[in-house]
Design a protein around this motif. Structure first.
Motif, PDB file in Angstrom:
ATOM      1  N   THR A   1       2.974 -17.704 -32.908  1.00  0.00           N
ATOM      2  CA  THR A   1       1.644 -17.369 -32.408  1.00  0.00           C
ATOM      3  C   THR A   1       1.401 -15.875 -32.473  1.00  0.00           C
ATOM      4  OG1 THR A   1       1.704 -19.276 -30.931  1.00  0.00           O
ATOM      5  CG2 THR A   1       0.098 -17.549 -30.429  1.00  0.00           C
ATOM      6  N   PHE A   2       2.345 -15.077 -31.993  1.00  0.00           N
ATOM      7  CA  PHE A   2       2.186 -13.640 -32.029  1.00  0.00           C
ATOM      8  C   PHE A   2       2.184 -13.101 -33.467  1.00  0.00           C
ATOM      9  CE2 PHE A   2       3.644 -13.859 -27.571  1.00  0.00           C
ATOM     10  CZ  PHE A   2       2.540 -13.211 -27.006  1.00  0.00           C
ATOM     11  N   THR A   3       2.973 -13.726 -34.333  1.00  0.00           N
ATOM     12  CA  THR A   3       2.981 -13.305 -35.733  1.00  0.00           C
ATOM     13  C   THR A   3       1.636 -13.597 -36.388  1.00  0.00           C
ATOM     14  OG1 THR A   3       5.365 -13.728 -35.854  1.00  0.00           O
ATOM     15  CG2 THR A   3       4.181 -13.587 -37.935  1.00  0.00           C
ATOM     16  N   ALA A   4       1.029 -14.715 -36.013  1.00  0.00           N
ATOM     17  CA  ALA A   4      -0.278 -15.062 -36.584  1.00  0.00           C
ATOM     18  C   ALA A   4      -1.360 -14.070 -36.174  1.00  0.00           C
ATOM     19  CB  ALA A   4      -0.677 -16.472 -36.140  1.00  0.00           C
ATOM     20  N   PHE A   5      -1.251 -13.548 -34.953  1.00  0.00           N
ATOM     21  CA  PHE A   5      -2.214 -12.545 -34.517  1.00  0.00           C
ATOM     22  C   PHE A   5      -1.962 -11.245 -35.227  1.00  0.00           C
ATOM     23  CE2 PHE A   5      -2.698 -15.170 -30.577  1.00  0.00           C
ATOM     24  CZ  PHE A   5      -4.019 -15.468 -30.795  1.00  0.00           C
TER      25      PHE A   5
END
Length: 119
Positions: free
Chosen positions: A115-119
């Motif tokens: 999730t954080f990588t996608a942001f």
């Protein structure tokens, strides 16, 4: 040097006795957090004075100094656990297979990282 934090925290936990382990790890965690926040400010100041390349030069010099200083500051005692490294790694896989809660937590951690990588 962020990748060395798990080694430093494990080393700290191994050196501290049961009564002071929490305090010792709290000091290390506070130092890591303070270092992360302060490093961005200092890097910005260095870049403003000398340019972005100067930040890398200063970082390289500081890391070389740390690499030379740390071996003399760290005790040379042998670890209490005499198990070879390969056996320790395999024991982690055994724990992963044995405990479903560990698999669940690993999956949730991977989702959070994704999730954080996608942001």
């Amino acid at each position: 040097m962020r990748w060395r934090f798990p080694i430093l925290s494990a080393y700290t936990a191994g050196l501290a006795d049961d009564a002071t382990r929490g305090r010792a790890l709290g000091i290390v965690m506070g130092g890591v957090l303070f270092g992360i926040l302060l490093s961005r400010t200092v890097a910005g100041l260095i870049a403003a004075v000398g340019g972005w390349r100067t930040v890398y030069v200063v970082a390289a010099v500081l890391m070389a100094a740390a690499a030379l200083a740390i071996p003399s500051l760290v005790s040379g005692e042998k670890p209490a656990l005499g198990t070879p490294y390969g056996t320790q790694v395999l024991s982690v896989l055994t724990q992963f297979r044995r405990y479903p809660i560990l698999r669940t937590r690993c999956f949730l951690g991977a989702c959070a990282m994704g999730t954080f990588t996608a942001f």
